[in-house]
Motif scaffolding. Structure first.
Motif, mmCIF file in Angstrom:
data_model
loop_
_atom_site.group_PDB
_atom_site.id
_atom_site.type_symbol
_atom_site.label_atom_id
_atom_site.label_comp_id
_atom_site.label_asym_id
_atom_site.label_seq_id
_atom_site.Cartn_x
_atom_site.Cartn_y
_atom_site.Cartn_z
ATOM 1 N N ARG A 329 -13.081 3.193 -3.804
ATOM 2 C CA ARG A 329 -14.378 2.515 -3.781
ATOM 3 C C ARG A 329 -14.446 1.444 -4.875
ATOM 4 N N ALA A 330 -13.909 1.766 -6.051
ATOM 5 C CA ALA A 330 -13.923 0.797 -7.147
ATOM 6 C C ALA A 330 -13.117 -0.454 -6.805
ATOM 7 N N LEU A 331 -11.978 -0.270 -6.160
ATOM 8 C CA LEU A 331 -11.129 -1.410 -5.805
ATOM 9 C C LEU A 331 -11.785 -2.289 -4.750
ATOM 10 N N ALA A 343 -5.810 -6.063 -4.997
ATOM 11 C CA ALA A 343 -4.875 -5.954 -3.879
ATOM 12 C C ALA A 343 -3.747 -4.980 -4.198
ATOM 13 N N ILE A 344 -3.210 -5.054 -5.419
ATOM 14 C CA ILE A 344 -2.148 -4.124 -5.825
ATOM 15 C C ILE A 344 -2.677 -2.699 -5.814
ATOM 16 N N GLY A 345 -3.871 -2.500 -6.378
ATOM 17 C CA GLY A 345 -4.457 -1.172 -6.414
ATOM 18 C C GLY A 345 -4.701 -0.601 -5.032
ATOM 19 N N PRO A 387 -12.314 -2.509 4.953
ATOM 20 C CA PRO A 387 -12.348 -3.845 4.339
ATOM 21 C C PRO A 387 -11.232 -4.099 3.337
ATOM 22 N N ALA A 388 -10.274 -3.159 3.235
ATOM 23 C CA ALA A 388 -9.171 -3.352 2.293
ATOM 24 C C ALA A 388 -8.379 -4.613 2.639
ATOM 25 N N ALA A 389 -8.208 -4.884 3.947
ATOM 26 C CA ALA A 389 -7.463 -6.061 4.364
ATOM 27 C C ALA A 389 -8.134 -7.339 3.868
ATOM 28 N N VAL A 394 -8.048 -12.298 0.481
ATOM 29 C CA VAL A 394 -8.623 -13.150 -0.568
ATOM 30 C C VAL A 394 -7.574 -13.479 -1.619
ATOM 31 N N HIS A 395 -6.793 -12.473 -2.012
ATOM 32 C CA HIS A 395 -5.752 -12.735 -3.012
ATOM 33 C C HIS A 395 -4.677 -13.662 -2.464
#
Length: 496
Positions: A329-331, A343-345, A387-389, A394-395
């Motif tokens: 959730r934090a990421l 993105a790494i996280g 929404p991780a993608a 964005v990165h």
């Protein structure tokens, strides 16, 4: 954040600016009203796409909605084209663009004895002059006196264009950065800096060994075993930070073991099983790293009739499911953590990938599939859920460091600040840990989750690890895949 202003606002001396509301000197009268010197400068250096006309360039005006517009869409009385080259670009107060200023500076610094830039340095000159943000190049040269000194030395020949010449200079970040630029643009051949760093670190370590026989053994071990392993790894790709640190640790423990053995009145060829057991049982767990040296000594028949105790593979820390969900959730929602670290996280939390592997990924490891973003860690493409993608996109769309001459066309997904190098694995891990995302514990929890959903061999193929490692996580998760079909053991796959 705007630059600090030399003059404080003084309504008794200067009129208020219609843009910032402050009262500063050197104000100008524009159609919209009085504009202070600082806002005039900001208008001249506002680069983007016009909200009304779509033109890309300098945007000095503001429309009624407060959006930035180009000179064609406003009556702002300033010149936006460089008076030297005619290009519409960022410029100084004399209306000369930073690219022209940077070109003048580079052509002056890199001119050789024959009044021309040496052929070997021309790619460097072209790369610096052509960088996307030339004002950054100007600031780099202007603010760091070491840079012009080094460029002049290269141009005059006082500093030969070779790695050996750079090695002889006092070590500094500036020297290494310039070396990286020369390598990136073909002025110097590529070399594995971790190999060189190990060799540089090793020399004083061996010289400090007072016993001639011990010094000879350590030199033989490091030259024909440790360095050989590092060179073999280098043929597959740059030596990783983990491999470099592991080589240093193996060497340090070999030296410590020989000293410890000498204190017991024995040479290596006199070592007994009792000595080995006393070594491993009488100190901290780091003593276990001496097993690499002992296995080598046994293979070389330097020691006989001993068995090296088996060192169990520790499971390591494990994040709770609550902490795991909180980390994800934090990421996804973090407002201050850079997109690269988010993105790494995310790939750490969702796919259990080590930070050391993620930072070396290239752009061709990502693609847009029929169902959205996909990533490839092993043989197969894996879908990245939303929404991780979105965070990863964005990165990838705005990778840092591409506006300088260091990484203009970098294929790296996570380029670092040094030319042609990735982000530093330990720096990334530290930032994640400070954001309450411990890499090892979170990665272990991710594997526990995945091991409950798919057989170990399937995970091994999809996520690029060895079946042995996948099986270890499956056992830890308590799944019923222990009777699964015989695992394949692909060559060259790291068991981590």
């Amino acid at each position: 954040m705007p630059a600090p202003r030399k003059y404080t606002s003084d309504p008794s001396r200067w009129p208020a600016c219609v843009r910032c509301g402050s009262c500063h000197p050197a104000s100008q009268q524009w159609p919209e009203g009085t504009v202070c010197f600082y806002c005039v400068r900001a208008a001249r250096n506002c680069l983007g796409t016009c909200a009304a006309f779509g033109h890309t360039g300098i945007l000095p005006g503001l429309d009624p909605q407060g959006r930035h517009v180009c000179i064609r869409c406003c009556d702002v009385p300033i010149e936006v084209q460089c008076k030297r080259c005619g290009e519409e670009n960022l410029a100084n107060d004399n209306n000369v663009c930073w690219r022209c200023l940077l070109s003048d500076r580079i052509n002056k610094l890199l001119v050789g004895p024959d009044d021309a830039i040496p052929e070997g340095l021309q790619p460097l000159a072209q790369a610096i002059i052509g960088m996307p943000r030339p004002n950054s190049g100007w600031a780099w040269i202007h603010m760091n006196q070491r840079v012009p000194d080094l460029l002049r030395g290269l141009a005059s020949g006082d500093i030969p264009l070779s790695h050996e010449a750079f090695d002889s200079l006092p070590r500094s970040r500036t020297v290494e950065y310039l070396r990286g630029l020369l390598v990136t643009h073909g002025c110097l051949p590529w070399r594995d800096e971790h190999l060189v760093a190990y060799d540089r670190w090793l020399a004083p370590k061996i010289d400090a060994i007072t016993d001639a026989e011990q010094r000879k053994l350590v030199d033989r071990y490091t030259r024909w075993h440790v360095m050989r392993c590092l060179r073999g790894s280098s043929r597959q790709g740059p030596v990783t930070a983990n491999s470099f640190l592991r080589a240093k640790q193996h060497t340090t423990l070999a030296i410590q073991f020989l000293h410890w053995l000498a204190d017991r009145g024995r040479q290596l060829n006199e070592c007994t099983q009792h000595d080995v057991d006393a070594w491993f049982g009488g100190g901290t767990s780091t003593r276990g790293h001496a097993n690499n040296f002992l296995y080598w000594a046994i293979k070389q028949r330097l020691v006989r009739k001993i068995a090296v105790p088996w060192q169990p593979h520790g499971n390591g820390p494990l994040a709770s499911e609550k902490d795991y969900i909180e980390a994800l959730r934090a990421l996804l929602l973090h407002e201050s953590l850079p997109a690269a670290h988010r993105a790494i996280g995310i790939m750490l939390v969702l796919f259990g990938q080590p930070v050391s592997k993620i930072v070396t990924m290239r752009m061709d490891a990502f693609r847009e599939g029929q169902d959205g973003l996909q990533v490839r860690f092993g043989k197969d493409w894996t879908d990245v859920p939303e929404p991780a993608a979105a965070v990863i996109r964005v990165h990838l769309a705005s990778r840092p460091g591409l506006s300088t001459a260091a990484n203009p066309d970098s294929p790296l997904a996570f380029p670092g600040r040094m030319p042609s190098r990735t982000m530093h694995v330990y720096s990334v891990a530290t930032i994640l840990r400070e954001s309450d995302i411990p890499a090892m514990a979170t990665r272990s929890r991710a594997w526990m989750q995945m091991a409950r959903q798919a057989p170990p061999s399937v995970l091994a193929d999809a996520l690029g690890i060895s079946p042995k490692t996948a099986m270890r996580y499956a056992e830890r998760a308590g799944t019923d895949y222990l009777a699964y079909a015989t695992l394949r053991w692909p060559t060259g796959v790291d068991e981590g």
